[in-house]
Enzyme design. Structure first.
Site, short mmCIF file in Angstrom:
data_model
loop_
_atom_site.label_atom_id
_atom_site.label_comp_id
_atom_site.label_asym_id
_atom_site.label_seq_id
_atom_site.Cartn_x
_atom_site.Cartn_y
_atom_site.Cartn_z
CG HIS A 195 -13.07 -2.00 -4.74
ND1 HIS A 195 -11.80 -1.82 -5.26
CD2 HIS A 195 -13.29 -3.34 -4.76
CE1 HIS A 195 -11.28 -3.01 -5.57
NE2 HIS A 195 -12.17 -3.95 -5.29
N GLY A 196 -11.68 1.15 -3.55
CA GLY A 196 -10.33 1.67 -3.42
C GLY A 196 -9.34 1.28 -4.52
CG ASP A 197 -6.50 -1.42 -6.72
OD1 ASP A 197 -6.37 -0.69 -7.72
OD2 ASP A 197 -5.75 -2.37 -6.46
CG LEU A 198 -13.66 -0.91 -8.15
CD1 LEU A 198 -15.04 -0.27 -8.17
CD2 LEU A 198 -13.76 -2.36 -8.61
CG ASN A 202 -8.85 -5.55 -8.80
OD1 ASN A 202 -8.29 -6.60 -9.10
ND2 ASN A 202 -8.24 -4.57 -8.15
#
Length: 295
Positions: A195-198, A202
């Site tokens: 996901h990269g930005d949890l 979010n």
């Protein structure tokens, strides 16, 4: 600003070919103004209004990729335009209880099963409002050192958000990572989709289930960077890590060493966006990581 809102309502109605009502501003959204409304046929909606940047089309393409590749609860992208992204609104509230965190672990363990031949992505993606470079690399040490540590240290340095010597720390760390990857990284990790930005803003939950995962920053990575992001602001606890470890065991040394190393990336992103306190944390972390690995 009712005249503005009625214009927004008309525009969304036109794009969707649906009558929308109850248009109101929502909080959040660092790349655009976020609007909530209800469509007669489409039900609850979220719309993002951009300022003509490419950001919304990148966000739409990331959402469409996740819908195609995964079974994550993602908002469905509805007919949109370059500066207007319209999505179905997902139920739930931000964050997650202990039981919902186990569900989150199951969803991520599944996501981290999607592999690619190399680290990076077919195109650059976004983290918040910042472009996230993804040039393909076969070595994770090269990708993480260049595309994450060095790229964002340079951005932070340009904005005056790194302390004296911070950029040099990033250069030394990236070089050491490429030279002796075994001192820094877990062996044998494959490039998997993250996901990269949890963080807790979010993901959405209701009761014991995760109902939505939003505002992604996807690319193919060593999955440990995802696990590290999630612990930075304490958004998940032991219940999450225990369940994830049952499904995809976490290699020794992650919590003791590599977690801090990976947090250099979100700290640099925060330094670029919010200034120097985060830059000082990132610089100290870069020095600690390098000296610990090369002991």
């Amino acid at each position: 600003n009712n005249s503005g809102m009625s214009g927004v309502a008309e525009r969304i109605s036109y794009v969707l070919d649906d009558r929308v009502a109850g248009v109101h501003d929502l909080s959040g959204g660092c790349i655009a103004r976020v609007i909530g409304c209800n469509g007669e046929r489409h039900g609850p909606l979220v719309a993002k209004l951009g300022e003509g940047s490419a950001a919304l089309s990148v966000e739409a393409s990331m959402l469409n990729d996740l819908a195609r590749l995964t079974s994550l609860p993602e908002p469905v992208v509805l007919p949109s335009e370059p500066d207007l992204l319209v999505m179905q609104r997902l139920p739930g509230t931000t964050g997650a209880s202990g039981t919902a965190q186990k569900h989150l672990a199951e969803l991520l363990a599944e996501l981290h099963g999607i592999e690619a031949p190399s680290f990076g992505y077919a195109h650059d993606t976004l983290i918040g409002p910042l472009m996230q470079p993804n040039s393909s690399q076969h070595a994770w040490s090269t990708f993480f050192g260049r595309e994450r540590v060095l790229h964002f240290a340079r951005l932070a340095h340009e904005r005056g958000a790194l302390p004296q010597g911070g950029l040099e720390s990033a250069e030394r760390l990236a070089e050491a990572m490429e030279r002796t990857p075994g001192a820094f990284f877990a062996p044998g990790e494959r490039p998997v989709l993250i996901h990269g930005d949890l963080w807790s803003g979010n993901f959405l939950s209701e009761g014991q289930r995760i109902t939505g995962i939003i505002d992604q920053a996807i690319y193919y990575a060593d999955r440990e960077i995802e696990l590290s992001f999630m612990s930075l602001f304490g958004c998940v606890g032991q219940a999450f890590y225990d369940r994830y470890h049952e499904l995809r065991p976490i290699a020794d040394g992650f919590f003791e060493r590599r977690r801090e190393m990976y947090q250099i990336y979100p700290l640099l992103v925060h330094a670029v966006l919010f200034g120097g306190g985060y830059g000082h944390q990132a610089a100290a972390s870069m020095e600690r990581t390098r000296s610990r690995a090369l002991r």
